[in-house]
Structures are given as structure tokens and as C-alpha cells.
Scaffold this motif. Structure first.
Motif, PDB file in Angstrom:
ATOM      1  N   LYS A  65      22.320  46.225  35.545  1.00 53.59           N
ATOM      2  CA  LYS A  65      23.770  46.072  35.380  1.00 53.59           C
ATOM      3  C   LYS A  65      24.162  46.049  33.903  1.00 53.59           C
ATOM      4  N   LYS A  68      24.685  49.339  32.740  1.00 58.14           N
ATOM      5  CA  LYS A  68      25.685  50.136  33.444  1.00 58.14           C
ATOM      6  C   LYS A  68      27.106  49.584  33.332  1.00 58.14           C
ATOM      7  N   VAL A  69      27.236  48.276  33.426  1.00 58.22           N
ATOM      8  CA  VAL A  69      28.581  47.670  33.408  1.00 58.22           C
ATOM      9  C   VAL A  69      29.102  47.687  31.979  1.00 58.22           C
ATOM     10  N   LYS A  71      32.154  46.459  31.046  1.00 59.72           N
ATOM     11  CA  LYS A  71      33.215  45.486  30.779  1.00 59.72           C
ATOM     12  C   LYS A  71      32.744  44.457  29.769  1.00 59.72           C
ATOM     13  N   PRO A  72      33.686  43.717  29.153  1.00 62.50           N
ATOM     14  CA  PRO A  72      33.268  42.685  28.206  1.00 62.50           C
ATOM     15  C   PRO A  72      32.325  41.684  28.863  1.00 62.50           C
ATOM     16  N   SER A  74      32.174  38.543  28.684  1.00 58.77           N
ATOM     17  CA  SER A  74      32.844  37.370  29.269  1.00 58.77           C
ATOM     18  C   SER A  74      33.419  37.689  30.639  1.00 58.77           C
ATOM     19  N   ALA A  75      33.800  38.948  30.859  1.00 56.54           N
ATOM     20  CA  ALA A  75      34.320  39.353  32.173  1.00 56.54           C
ATOM     21  C   ALA A  75      33.178  39.507  33.168  1.00 56.54           C
ATOM     22  N   VAL A  78      31.977  36.162  34.610  1.00 55.77           N
ATOM     23  CA  VAL A  78      32.869  35.451  35.535  1.00 55.77           C
ATOM     24  C   VAL A  78      33.016  36.195  36.871  1.00 55.77           C
ATOM     25  N   ASP A  79      32.367  37.345  37.001  1.00 59.03           N
ATOM     26  CA  ASP A  79      32.331  38.029  38.304  1.00 59.03           C
ATOM     27  C   ASP A  79      31.641  37.141  39.332  1.00 59.03           C
ATOM     28  N   ASP A  80      32.014  37.306  40.600  1.00 51.98           N
ATOM     29  CA  ASP A  80      31.259  36.632  41.653  1.00 51.98           C
ATOM     30  C   ASP A  80      29.821  37.133  41.609  1.00 51.98           C
ATOM     31  N   GLU A  83      28.953  39.836  44.028  1.00 57.12           N
ATOM     32  CA  GLU A  83      29.384  41.203  43.737  1.00 57.12           C
ATOM     33  C   GLU A  83      28.254  42.048  43.158  1.00 57.12           C
ATOM     34  N   HIS A  84      27.355  41.413  42.430  1.00 57.06           N
ATOM     35  CA  HIS A  84      26.275  42.165  41.784  1.00 57.06           C
ATOM     36  C   HIS A  84      24.948  42.036  42.532  1.00 57.06           C
TER      37      HIS A  84
ATOM     38  N   TRP B 151      40.365  38.011  33.590  1.00 61.30           N
ATOM     39  CA  TRP B 151      39.228  37.595  34.426  1.00 61.30           C
ATOM     40  C   TRP B 151      39.070  36.074  34.440  1.00 61.30           C
ATOM     41  N   ASN B 152      39.457  35.418  33.347  1.00 63.31           N
ATOM     42  CA  ASN B 152      39.335  33.961  33.333  1.00 63.31           C
ATOM     43  C   ASN B 152      40.413  33.256  34.165  1.00 63.31           C
ATOM     44  N   LYS B 154      40.591  33.553  37.101  1.00 62.91           N
ATOM     45  CA  LYS B 154      39.852  33.155  38.294  1.00 62.91           C
ATOM     46  C   LYS B 154      39.541  31.655  38.284  1.00 62.91           C
ATOM     47  N   PRO B 291      32.063  52.921  37.782  1.00 60.44           N
ATOM     48  CA  PRO B 291      30.704  53.335  37.429  1.00 60.44           C
ATOM     49  C   PRO B 291      29.657  52.895  38.443  1.00 60.44           C
ATOM     50  N   GLU B 292      29.995  51.862  39.214  1.00 57.50           N
ATOM     51  CA  GLU B 292      28.983  51.364  40.145  1.00 57.50           C
ATOM     52  C   GLU B 292      29.149  51.942  41.537  1.00 57.50           C
TER      53      GLU B 292
END
Lengths: 140, 293
Positions: A65, A68-69, A71-72, A74-75, A78-80, A83-84, B151-152, B154, B291-292
Motif C-alpha cells: 500500500k 501504491k497509495v 494520499k498524504p 496522515s490521511a 486515519v483510514d479504517d 479498508e486495507h 480525513w480527520n 472522522k 489506484p486500488e
């Protein structure tokens, strides 16, 4: 009289649930990584409120990940965690034979197998090293 | 991901449902309750406009503006008188009402009258305020702080959920870009929507220049229509705009409230953009460039 090695079962060797890294489904990736760090197993099991296994997340998943990911960070953190995760992990039953599941580990190149009952509830985890050591007769 | 649908309105008011592919809802009114007469006059005018446009709406006006820039700025009529007026507007016009509250102690009274309670952006991570909002049992309009990443938010959502409330509308009202300046990052909207809760765009606060005029905030109202069209095309479930019959003499947010003479025009465009977006989703499918995937 001890059980012959080829008759030993998963439940004889598996790590009990209190030794398995576990997070609830709503926990975020950062919490999952902290839980992963609590043991040296390199994975975390994600369960629902009824302890049903929903997915597993491994260090390898995180490594892939990270490449591949986009995103920042910090984002991402905070993902569930769910999800990954891998939603349909290979699982085993407590009454599977040790010999059989070590074969499964070899075929699929995996080190850890969550142990679940028929309802998918997480009961424990079989880690490769104690399983092989037991089969080699180094652990009774 | 479970997509939550909010139902705003109790008793005999016209209930407004917000979320997923439902029609765009409008939340609006004068920033502060200035007087009973003014509040009623605005409710009547906005109601007529919303009926002509065909857009469901919730009347918004606050009884205590606790985040003003100066000590002598107008605060409002206070919780008791303000809520009495909002209750009477509900009865008179059959419209759901929303007000924010800044003190957890005002939560119960606000929830008793209002169909929806609002958490101010500056207080969006204040646990005591979020808990008080959740405990009203009403749907919560939670604005993303200008200093918060989408995102924060959340974390704030989880605080509300932990207090037993699962009716949340998440709003973008701009993000600080250095000092006294806001920008809109429209990726906020799909990122916050990933929580499963509907999202709202606050157009009139997005064009604010916070405290840019020494002891009051400025604003660039000319950009409201641009941002509204962009947000509706991006994907929102509700549009928030403060409006006034005489912005120059508005007692709060005079530099940002939309003159009511433009409201019908802007709401019409927002509704059309929203409906066209839904048509595009039907024609081209859900957005799935990832992308995923």
C-alpha cells in the motif's frame, strides 16, 4: 502417552485469542499498526463486535500500500484498517491436522493462519514456527 | 460503507430527507436572529423562493454568535428569546429549523426546539460540544474546521457516534490558506462522504476572508455562484447559504451573506447542477477512478 505428531491438531498448538493481535472493525490503520507492534507476528486480525473475523492485515499489505497509495500519510493512517485488509483470508479450523495446515502454509507462502469456528468467529491463530517446531518434535 | 440518510424534522413540519441520491436540500437564513419581525420576514421570503425553485429547505438562524471577531460585535438575542422565535417560525411556516450552539449547556434547549443542531466549525473537535450535540438526538450539522483536514473529521464523527448519534451532515466551509484567507479544496467532499454520511457545502462562509478587516471578517461574495456550481457538480447532498434582505446592514456576517435578491438564481443553478450530476451518474456509473480498483 503423547499424541503422534501426524495426528496433532491446530487447537493443540494455536495461539489463544489473547495473544493474537486484534482490532475492531471501526479502528483506524494507525491503531491497527500499533496493535500489530504489540506482538512480533506481523499481522492483525480485524473482527466485528461478535468476534467474527472480517479481514486480516499484514505487514506485506502495508508495504504494498505504501508504494501504491498516494494520499498524504496522515490521511492513510486515519483510514479504517478494514479498508486495507484482505477480506477473504485463508482460515483454518481448530480440528484441522497440523500436518495439513503446514502444507497449506507452504503452498500459499503464508506464515500465519487465523483459526475460526464454523460461524467464522476468531478462536486463535496458528503461527508457522511453533507449528513446524511441534512437528519436528521440539515442542511437546 | 453504509450510506446514511438523514431525516430532519419532527412533529408537523415538512420533513427534509438528506443523502445519497435524494434531491438537493437547502439550509439557509440570516446568520443571526436579529429580531422576531426580521426572522419571520426572512422565513416567509425564503420559503416562497424555495417553493418556486422546488427545493426542500431548513431555516437556519443562530441565537448566539459566539465566534465574532470583536467584543462589541452583535451576539444575538440569546438562547431563550432566540429559541422562542425559532419555535414560532416552525409553527408558522412548517419548516424545520437549525441553530448552532457554542456552549454544551445550551445543547438540551437547542435540541428541544430545533429539528437539527449545528456544531460551529471552530468547535468541530470540541468533545463536550460534540457530545452535547449528539445527546440532543437530533441530526447534527457538523462543519469542518477551517484548520482541519477532511480525513480527520472522522475523529469528530466517531465522537458523535460514541455518544449514540448516527445522524450527521458534514460540511465544508473552506480551509485556511495562510492568514485571513480561505480556499476550497473540493476533494473535501468525497473524502468526508467516505464516512457514509451526507455532505454539505457552505458557500457563504467559504468566500469569507476571516478577520481580514481588523476586527471583522471580509468576504468575496462575487465567487458564491462559481463555488456553488462547482460543489453541486462535485457532489453534495445539501447546500448551506446565509442570506439577508440588506447585507450591508446585516448584524452578523455582513460581508459574506448573500443578498436575497440572488437567492432564487443561485438555488436554481445548484438544483440543476445537482440533477445533472445524478443524470451523469446514471449514464456513466459511479465514480470509480481509483489506484486500488
Amino acid at each position: 502417552m503423547s499424541t503422534p505428531k501426524n495426528k496433532m491438531l491446530v487447537c493443540d498448538v494455536m495461539l489463544s485469542k489473547d495473544r493474537v493481535p486484534v482490532v475492531q472493525e471501526e479502528e483506524i490503520l494507525k491503531e491497527a499498526l500499533e496493535e500489530m507492534g504489540r506482538t512480533r507476528l506481523g499481522l492483525v486480525c480485524i473482527i466485528d463486535a461478535n468476534h467474527k473475523l472480517l479481514g486480516i492485515l499484514t505487514e506485506g499489505d502495508i508495504r504494498r500500500k505504501l508504494l501504491k497509495v498516494q494520499k498524504p500519510f496522515s490521511a492513510f493512517l486515519v483510514d479504517d484498517a478494514l479498508e486495507h485488509s484482505i477480506r477473504t483470508p485463508t482460515t483454518i479450523r481448530p480440528d484441522d491436522t497440523l500436518e495439513h495446515v503446514v502444507d497449506v502454509m507452504g503452498q500459499r507462502q503464508i506464515w500465519d493462519l487465523p483459526v475460526v469456528n464454523d460461524g467464522g468467529v476468531l478462536l486463535g491463530l496458528l503461527h508457522l514456527h511453533p507449528a513446524v517446531q511441534t512437528l519436528l518434535g521440539r515442542i511437546e | 460503507m453504509k450510506k446514511h440518510i438523514l431525516e430532519v424534522g419532527y412533529g408537523s413540519v415538512s420533513k427534509v430527507r438528506i443523502g445519497d441520491r435524494l434531491p438537493l436540500a437547502f439550509i439557509g437564513g440570516p446568520c443571526a436572529i436579529e429580531s422576531r419581525e426580521h426572522a419571520f420576514m426572512m422565513a416567509e421570503k425564503i420559503g416562497e423562493i424555495c417553493r418556486r425553485v422546488g427545493i426542500p429547505w431548513i431555516y437556519k438562524s443562530c441565537y448566539d454568535k459566539d465566534c465574532r471577531s470583536a467584543p462589541d460585535s452583535y451576539h444575538g438575542l440569546g438562547v431563550n428569546e432566540g429559541l422562542r422565535i425559532l419555535a414560532d417560525i416552525r409553527d408558522e411556516f412548517g419548516v424545520p429549523v437549525v441553530s448552532d450552539f457554542s456552549d454544551p449547556a445550551w445543547g438540551p434547549a437547542t435540541g428541544e426546539v430545533c429539528d437539527m443542531v449545528q456544531v460551529p466549525a471552530y468547535l468541530c473537535r470540541q468533545t463536550s460540544v460534540l457530545r452535547a450535540a449528539a445527546q440532543t438526538g437530533r441530526p447534527i450539522h457538523l462543519k469542518k474546521g477551517q484548520f482541519m483536514s477532511p480525513w480527520n473529521m472522522k475523529n469528530s464523527v466517531r465522537k458523535i457516534e460514541a455518544a449514540g448519534n448516527h445522524q450527521i451532515l458534514l460540511a465544508d466551509r473552506g480551509t485556511f490558506f495562510g492568514y485571513n484567507m480561505l480556499v476550497n479544496d473540493f476533494t473535501c467532499l468525497p473524502i468526508m462522504a467516505k464516512t457514509g454520511y451526507p455532505v454539505c457545502f457552505d458557500a457563504t462562509h467559504s468566500i469569507q476572508l476571516p478577520t481580514s478587516m481588523g476586527n471583522i471578517s471580509g468576504g468575496q461574495r462575487e465567487f458564491i455562484p462559481f463555488l456553488v456550481r462547482a460543489a453541486a457538480a462535485c457532489g453534495i447532498n445539501a447546500l448551506f447559504m446565509e442570506t439577508h434582505n440588506d447585507p450591508d446592514n446585516a448584524m452578523s456576517d455582513a460581508n459574506t451573506v448573500l443578498n436575497i435578491k440572488h437567492l432564487e438564481n443561485i438555488l436554481g443553478q445548484a438544483k440543476a447542477a445537482h440533477e445533472f450530476r445524478l443524470e451523469m451518474l446514471d449514464k456513466y456509473g459511479e465514480d470509480n477512478v481509483h489506484p486500488e480498483k
